[in-house]
Motif scaffolding. Structure first.
Motif, PDB file in Angstrom:
ATOM      1  N   TRP A   1       0.763  -1.125   0.028  1.00 61.29           N
ATOM      2  CA  TRP A   1      -0.096   0.015   0.161  1.00 61.29           C
ATOM      3  C   TRP A   1       0.827   1.345  -0.200  1.00 61.29           C
ATOM      4  N   TYR A   2       1.955   1.250   0.698  1.00 57.91           N
ATOM      5  CA  TYR A   2       2.848   2.541   0.706  1.00 57.91           C
ATOM      6  C   TYR A   2       3.466   2.648  -0.565  1.00 57.91           C
ATOM      7  N   PHE A   3       3.790   1.490  -1.211  1.00 55.53           N
ATOM      8  CA  PHE A   3       4.453   1.782  -2.583  1.00 55.53           C
ATOM      9  C   PHE A   3       3.410   2.312  -3.637  1.00 55.53           C
ATOM     10  N   PHE A   4       2.187   1.903  -3.578  1.00 50.81           N
ATOM     11  CA  PHE A   4       1.470   2.363  -4.432  1.00 50.81           C
ATOM     12  C   PHE A   4       0.977   3.841  -4.138  1.00 50.81           C
ATOM     13  N   CYS A   5       0.933   4.145  -2.661  1.00 53.09           N
ATOM     14  CA  CYS A   5       0.817   5.476  -2.271  1.00 53.09           C
ATOM     15  C   CYS A   5       1.810   6.471  -2.652  1.00 53.09           C
ATOM     16  N   SER A   6       3.040   6.061  -2.635  1.00 49.86           N
ATOM     17  CA  SER A   6       4.303   7.064  -3.170  1.00 49.86           C
ATOM     18  C   SER A   6       4.160   7.434  -4.574  1.00 49.86           C
ATOM     19  N   LEU A   7       3.638   6.295  -5.342  1.00 51.24           N
ATOM     20  CA  LEU A   7       3.917   6.488  -6.693  1.00 51.24           C
ATOM     21  C   LEU A   7       2.719   7.417  -7.308  1.00 51.24           C
TER      22      LEU A   7
ATOM     23  N   ALA B   1     -12.212  -0.179  -4.380  1.00 45.28           N
ATOM     24  CA  ALA B   1     -12.811   1.113  -3.662  1.00 45.28           C
ATOM     25  C   ALA B   1     -11.724   1.737  -2.952  1.00 45.28           C
ATOM     26  N   SER B   2     -11.038   0.878  -2.069  1.00 51.81           N
ATOM     27  CA  SER B   2     -10.091   1.486  -1.307  1.00 51.81           C
ATOM     28  C   SER B   2      -8.751   1.836  -2.066  1.00 51.81           C
TER      29      SER B   2
ATOM     30  N   GLN C   1      -5.927   6.494  -4.513  1.00 49.48           N
ATOM     31  CA  GLN C   1      -5.379   7.088  -5.659  1.00 49.48           C
ATOM     32  C   GLN C   1      -5.873   8.614  -5.597  1.00 49.48           C
ATOM     33  N   VAL C   2      -7.106   9.004  -5.218  1.00 58.03           N
ATOM     34  CA  VAL C   2      -7.548  10.180  -5.008  1.00 58.03           C
ATOM     35  C   VAL C   2      -6.897  10.852  -4.002  1.00 58.03           C
ATOM     36  N   GLY C   3      -6.720  10.536  -2.737  1.00 58.29           N
ATOM     37  CA  GLY C   3      -6.120  11.032  -1.562  1.00 58.29           C
ATOM     38  C   GLY C   3      -4.753  11.455  -2.066  1.00 58.29           C
ATOM     39  N   CYS C   4      -4.012  10.563  -2.476  1.00 58.62           N
ATOM     40  CA  CYS C   4      -2.527  10.530  -2.802  1.00 58.62           C
ATOM     41  C   CYS C   4      -2.408  11.616  -4.027  1.00 58.62           C
ATOM     42  N   GLY C   5      -3.290  11.648  -4.869  1.00 58.06           N
ATOM     43  CA  GLY C   5      -3.317  12.739  -6.055  1.00 58.06           C
ATOM     44  C   GLY C   5      -3.619  13.832  -5.400  1.00 58.06           C
ATOM     45  N   LEU C   6      -4.442  14.203  -4.476  1.00 58.58           N
ATOM     46  CA  LEU C   6      -4.567  15.535  -3.929  1.00 58.58           C
ATOM     47  C   LEU C   6      -3.248  16.038  -2.988  1.00 58.58           C
ATOM     48  N   ILE C   7      -2.614  15.100  -2.445  1.00 56.69           N
ATOM     49  CA  ILE C   7      -1.118  15.358  -1.848  1.00 56.69           C
ATOM     50  C   ILE C   7      -0.296  15.772  -2.971  1.00 56.69           C
ATOM     51  N   GLY C   8      -0.080  14.914  -3.853  1.00 59.54           N
ATOM     52  CA  GLY C   8       0.668  15.373  -5.204  1.00 59.54           C
ATOM     53  C   GLY C   8       0.271  16.841  -5.884  1.00 59.54           C
ATOM     54  N   ASN C   9      -0.995  16.935  -5.782  1.00 61.04           N
ATOM     55  CA  ASN C   9      -1.479  18.229  -6.411  1.00 61.04           C
ATOM     56  C   ASN C   9      -1.165  19.387  -5.258  1.00 61.04           C
ATOM     57  N   MET C  10      -1.302  19.228  -3.960  1.00 62.65           N
ATOM     58  CA  MET C  10      -0.901  20.105  -3.037  1.00 62.65           C
ATOM     59  C   MET C  10       0.464  20.570  -2.938  1.00 62.65           C
ATOM     60  N   ILE C  11       1.357  19.583  -3.278  1.00 61.00           N
ATOM     61  CA  ILE C  11       2.869  19.924  -3.515  1.00 61.00           C
ATOM     62  C   ILE C  11       3.175  20.612  -4.633  1.00 61.00           C
TER      63      ILE C  11
ATOM     64  N   THR D   1     -14.195   5.327 -10.687  1.00 63.22           N
ATOM     65  CA  THR D   1     -12.759   4.499 -10.839  1.00 63.22           C
ATOM     66  C   THR D   1     -13.009   3.050 -10.479  1.00 63.22           C
ATOM     67  N   ALA D   2     -13.723   2.916  -9.352  1.00 69.27           N
ATOM     68  CA  ALA D   2     -13.931   1.538  -8.683  1.00 69.27           C
ATOM     69  C   ALA D   2     -14.888   0.644  -9.762  1.00 69.27           C
ATOM     70  N   VAL D   3     -15.710   1.219 -10.640  1.00 62.12           N
ATOM     71  CA  VAL D   3     -16.464   0.429 -11.399  1.00 62.12           C
ATOM     72  C   VAL D   3     -15.528   0.542 -12.800  1.00 62.12           C
TER      73      VAL D   3
END
Length: 408
Positions: free
Chosen positions: A13-19, A141-142, A147-157, A332-334
């Protein structure tokens, strides 16, 4: 989760989060920071529309998705090979962009960012395909929320931090920071063991490309809905940054309001969605998220009418970011469900994701031109109307989709 012992589950999970985070750093920069910088330097809305189109490769990535599915197999990896190549190239491209000043080398800079967008889209293809194979149906779904949450962090940076640091650090230093942050995920990728379950039987390009059309069989309503959504959320958000610049907002204030505050709201929405998604089926989640966004986008009409005080703007940003993550994660889950049923997941997932993305970028570019001629308020009201139409249609066209069980 496939092929991983329980002791490694968290590290995956951490791996996918960082990417996912590094994937969106550059996107956030192009969509907000660059536009704000150029607008402050006097570029017209029509010229900013050209910047919006620099991210077009992300919407056209379905064209080379069959290549990702069909080529790149080795005895030990497949999608990881594409990720290593794309990630390293992204770092080099950001480093090179740091030497091109927007006011002096705009066309060369846009060309470099266009190449960066192609690389980011390639990374996205490989990562989405890998996630379709690694995670189970009850985890999708998780994964979408991640992906959405990490995308927001990336966008914030990329969109927020760059604007906050830009007045003091300057262009070159900000781009160097983004390049270094992106390189950290590449080091983690080197040591990630791609599971055998993530490899698929080698397909011909023709076989993979057939998913461009096969995935829509019996799903015309789903296609119509996906093409309508972007006309709601994209134009009304695209005009916010130049509108604030026109009303005298400083770049750090814009970056904080849209990409820091907005991203924090979005991350909170992702946390809440984890519990919300457990209560309903895939279809009901999409329907509820569609209705919520139609209501929340109304909050962005006052800023478009000229009410650009902090309260009005922050309420509008809150409404946008509390609703969009829920909508994106639910659809995206669908998409992932449908893609995982094929042997060309990168192509099947991407064609569902890329078509609405293509419409989104076109809508963003058109919104600038429409705002130039008819004003910001016209674009905002038109966008809310499209969003409300999508919410109504979702109650009818989604009946053809199979209803998935609750997420565990």
């Amino acid at each position: 989760m496939l092929q991983y012992p329980q002791t490694r589950a968290h590290s995956v999970w951490y791996f996918f989060c960082s990417l996912y985070i590094t994937q969106y750093i550059g996107i956030g920069f192009i969509s907000v920071a660059l536009i704000a910088i150029l607008r402050q330097q006097g570029y017209s809305l029509s010229q900013l529309a050209m910047v919006q189109l620099m991210a077009l490769p992300a919407a056209l990535k379905f064209l080379w998705a069959p290549v990702i599915d069909s080529w790149g197999h080795t005895s030990r990896a497949h999608y990881k090979n594409w990720l290593l190549l794309a990630q390293a190239s992204m770092v080099l491209t950001l480093f090179g962009a740091g030497f091109l000043q927007p006011a002096v080398h705009l066309h060369a800079l846009l060309l470099v960012l266009f190449c960066f967008a192609i690389l980011t889209a390639t990374q996205d293809l490989a990562l989405d395909a890998l996630s379709c194979k690694v995670f189970t149906v009850n985890q999708r779904a998780s994964v979408s929320l991640l992906q959405v949450g990490c995308g927001l962090i990336g966008n914030m940076i990329g969109g927020g931090l760059v604007l906050i640091l830009y007045p003091d650090w300057g262009w070159k230093m900000c781009l160097m920071v983004m390049a270094v942050l992106t390189s950290l995920a590449w080091l983690q990728l080197v040591f990630f063991p791609e599971p055998s379950a993530a490899k698929i039987q080698t397909n011909t390009l023709y076989h993979s490309a057939k998913q461009w059309f096969a995935v829509w069989k019996g799903n015309r309503g789903w296609l119509i809905l996906l093409l309508l959504y972007p006309f709601g959320f994209m134009p009304i958000f695209s005009i916010l940054t130049p509108n604030l610049v026109d009303h005298g907002w400083a770049l750090p204030d814009i970056g904080f309001a849209i990409k820091v505050f907005g991203s924090l709201v979005g991350i909170g929405a992702v946390v809440l969605a984890k519990f919300w998604f457990q209560r309903h089926s895939r279809v009901r989640n999409v329907q509820n998220a569609s209705l919520l966004q139609a209501v929340c986008l109304v909050a962005l009409i006052p800023p478009a009418l000229g009410f650009t005080g902090r309260l009005w703007v922050y309420v509008g940003v809150f409404g946008y970011f509390i609703s969009l993550p829920l909508l994106y994660a639910s659809i995206t889950a669908v998409m992932m469900d449908k893609a995982s049923q094929t042997d060309a997941p990168a192509t099947a997932y991407t064609i569902q994701n890329a078509l609405p993305m293509l419409v989104a970028f076109i809508a963003a570019a058109l919104s600038m031109s429409l705002a130039q001629h008819f004003g910001y308020a016209f674009v905002a009201i038109l966008a809310v109307t499209c969003s409300a139409t999508a919410a109504v249609l979702s109650r009818f066209v989604l009946s053809s989709l199979s209803s998935k069980p609750h997420e565990s």
